[in-house]
Design a protein around this motif. Structure first.
Motif, PDB file in Angstrom:
ATOM      1  N   THR A 228      53.992 -15.492  20.113  1.00 13.42           N
ATOM      2  CA  THR A 228      53.781 -16.326  18.930  1.00 13.42           C
ATOM      3  C   THR A 228      52.405 -16.981  18.947  1.00 13.42           C
ATOM      4  O   THR A 228      51.707 -17.012  17.928  1.00 13.42           O
ATOM      5  CB  THR A 228      54.869 -17.410  18.840  1.00 13.42           C
ATOM      6  OG1 THR A 228      56.159 -16.787  18.792  1.00 13.42           O
ATOM      7  CG2 THR A 228      54.682 -18.263  17.592  1.00 13.42           C
ATOM      8  N   VAL A 229      52.009 -17.489  20.100  1.00 10.46           N
ATOM      9  CA  VAL A 229      50.768 -18.273  20.191  1.00 10.46           C
ATOM     10  C   VAL A 229      49.545 -17.390  20.428  1.00 10.46           C
ATOM     11  O   VAL A 229      48.505 -17.562  19.780  1.00 10.46           O
ATOM     12  CB  VAL A 229      50.889 -19.323  21.317  1.00 10.46           C
ATOM     13  CG1 VAL A 229      49.577 -20.074  21.496  1.00 10.46           C
ATOM     14  CG2 VAL A 229      52.025 -20.283  21.014  1.00 10.46           C
ATOM     15  N   LYS A 230      49.655 -16.425  21.340  1.00 12.46           N
ATOM     16  CA  LYS A 230      48.492 -15.642  21.756  1.00 12.46           C
ATOM     17  C   LYS A 230      48.469 -14.232  21.167  1.00 12.46           C
ATOM     18  O   LYS A 230      47.416 -13.742  20.781  1.00 12.46           O
ATOM     19  CB  LYS A 230      48.461 -15.550  23.287  1.00 12.46           C
ATOM     20  CG  LYS A 230      48.378 -16.884  23.999  1.00 12.46           C
ATOM     21  CD  LYS A 230      46.981 -17.476  23.926  1.00 12.46           C
ATOM     22  CE  LYS A 230      46.023 -16.672  24.803  1.00 12.46           C
ATOM     23  NZ  LYS A 230      44.669 -17.313  24.807  1.00 12.46           N
ATOM     24  N   GLY A 231      49.599 -13.566  21.146  1.00 15.29           N
ATOM     25  CA  GLY A 231      49.626 -12.178  20.694  1.00 15.29           C
ATOM     26  C   GLY A 231      49.264 -11.217  21.815  1.00 15.29           C
ATOM     27  O   GLY A 231      49.048 -11.603  22.970  1.00 15.29           O
ATOM     28  N   PHE A 232      49.198  -9.933  21.469  1.00 20.56           N
ATOM     29  CA  PHE A 232      48.866  -8.918  22.464  1.00 20.56           C
ATOM     30  C   PHE A 232      47.410  -9.040  22.893  1.00 20.56           C
ATOM     31  O   PHE A 232      46.542  -9.440  22.119  1.00 20.56           O
ATOM     32  CB  PHE A 232      49.107  -7.516  21.898  1.00 20.56           C
ATOM     33  CG  PHE A 232      50.535  -7.232  21.535  1.00 20.56           C
ATOM     34  CD1 PHE A 232      51.539  -7.401  22.463  1.00 20.56           C
ATOM     35  CD2 PHE A 232      50.868  -6.800  20.258  1.00 20.56           C
ATOM     36  CE1 PHE A 232      52.857  -7.146  22.139  1.00 20.56           C
ATOM     37  CE2 PHE A 232      52.178  -6.539  19.921  1.00 20.56           C
ATOM     38  CZ  PHE A 232      53.178  -6.716  20.866  1.00 20.56           C
TER      39      PHE A 232
END
Length: 255
Positions: A228-232
């Motif tokens: 949610t916060v950083k992603g891949f």
């Protein structure tokens, strides 16, 4: 004649579909934790026959079963949303994750049906003048046992396969920090051992069963927060093999 100064087009980057995918998966993972309070909400149902005979309120129980329905759908959603990514790493593991999530969600829904059937018996049958209390109590125990076993198979056993399939994909690809899938890959055999022991060795609410579930719970919650916060990781995304059937994007011309 008035000269006009051309304005530069706004410097807006196109939306990143992988970022949308990771954010959607992360939010769905966090949604799967909304049913945690049902462990306490359903205690009056499990503790005795008084519930089916009309003791206590059914409102909290109905809200708890609704939250489990939400969890079932959100869990399936995590696998469906991530499948376009997971299949680029391992189609077998990606399909395994989808299948495990569908089985998990289906079993959760069976447990919800058992709870709602119990509430219907309480509201529609137990209050009639000619209700057989002995039969009601026996049926209530049957429905509670059905819920307990579907809970074990869905929310304790199936997370083992979820962690193995998705953990393998994420560890191999490096799409997220490897400490996260490591938690899942280490916690999966521990939880499996606990599930096997429950079949006649330990109680499902024993301290060992609770401790065995912690690594999987931390893995799923941490993954939800990270996605949610950083992603891949962009470097890992760039290293993924191209999606099957995807059209090649031409390089921009240099002027």
């Amino acid at each position: 004649m008035t000269a006009t100064t051309p304005t530069a087009p706004p410097n807006t980057a196109p939306p990143d579909p992988m970022r949308r995918t990771s954010r959607a998966a992360g939010i769905l993972y966090l949604v799967t934790f909304v049913s945690v309070p049902t462990l306490m909400v359903f205690e009056p149902v499990r503790d005795g026959a008084e519930f089916v005979l009309g003791t206590g309120s059914a409102t909290a129980v109905l809200w708890g079963s609704f939250s489990e329905l939400v969890v079932a759908l959100a869990g399936i959603g995590t696998a469906v949303v991530l499948f376009p990514v997971t299949k680029r790493v391992s189609e077998t593991a990606g399909l395994g994750f989808v299948t495990a999530r569908v089985v998990e969600g289906s079993l959760i829904i069976v447990g919800v049906v058992s709870i709602h059937t119990l509430v219907s018996l309480r509201d529609d049958v137990a209050r009639t003048a000619d209700a057989d209390q002995g039969s009601l109590v026996t049926t209530a125990h049957t429905l509670v046992a059905t819920y307990d076993w579907t809970f074990l198979l869905s929310q304790s056993l199936m997370p083992v396969f979820n962690a193995l399939c998705l953990g393998y994909v994420l560890y191999r690809s490096g799409l997220v920090p490897r400490i996260l899938p490591t938690l899942g890959l280490v916690g999966a055999p521990l939880l499996l051992a606990s599930d096997i022991a429950i079949f006649g060795v330990i109680d499902r609410v024993s301290p060992f069963a609770a401790v065995a579930f912690i690594p999987i719970a931390v893995w799923e919650f941490s993954l939800g927060v990270y996605l949610t916060v950083k992603g891949f990781r962009p470097s890992a995304v760039a290293a993924l093999p191209p999606a099957v059937g995807a059209a090649a994007v031409p390089a921009p011309a240099i002027r």
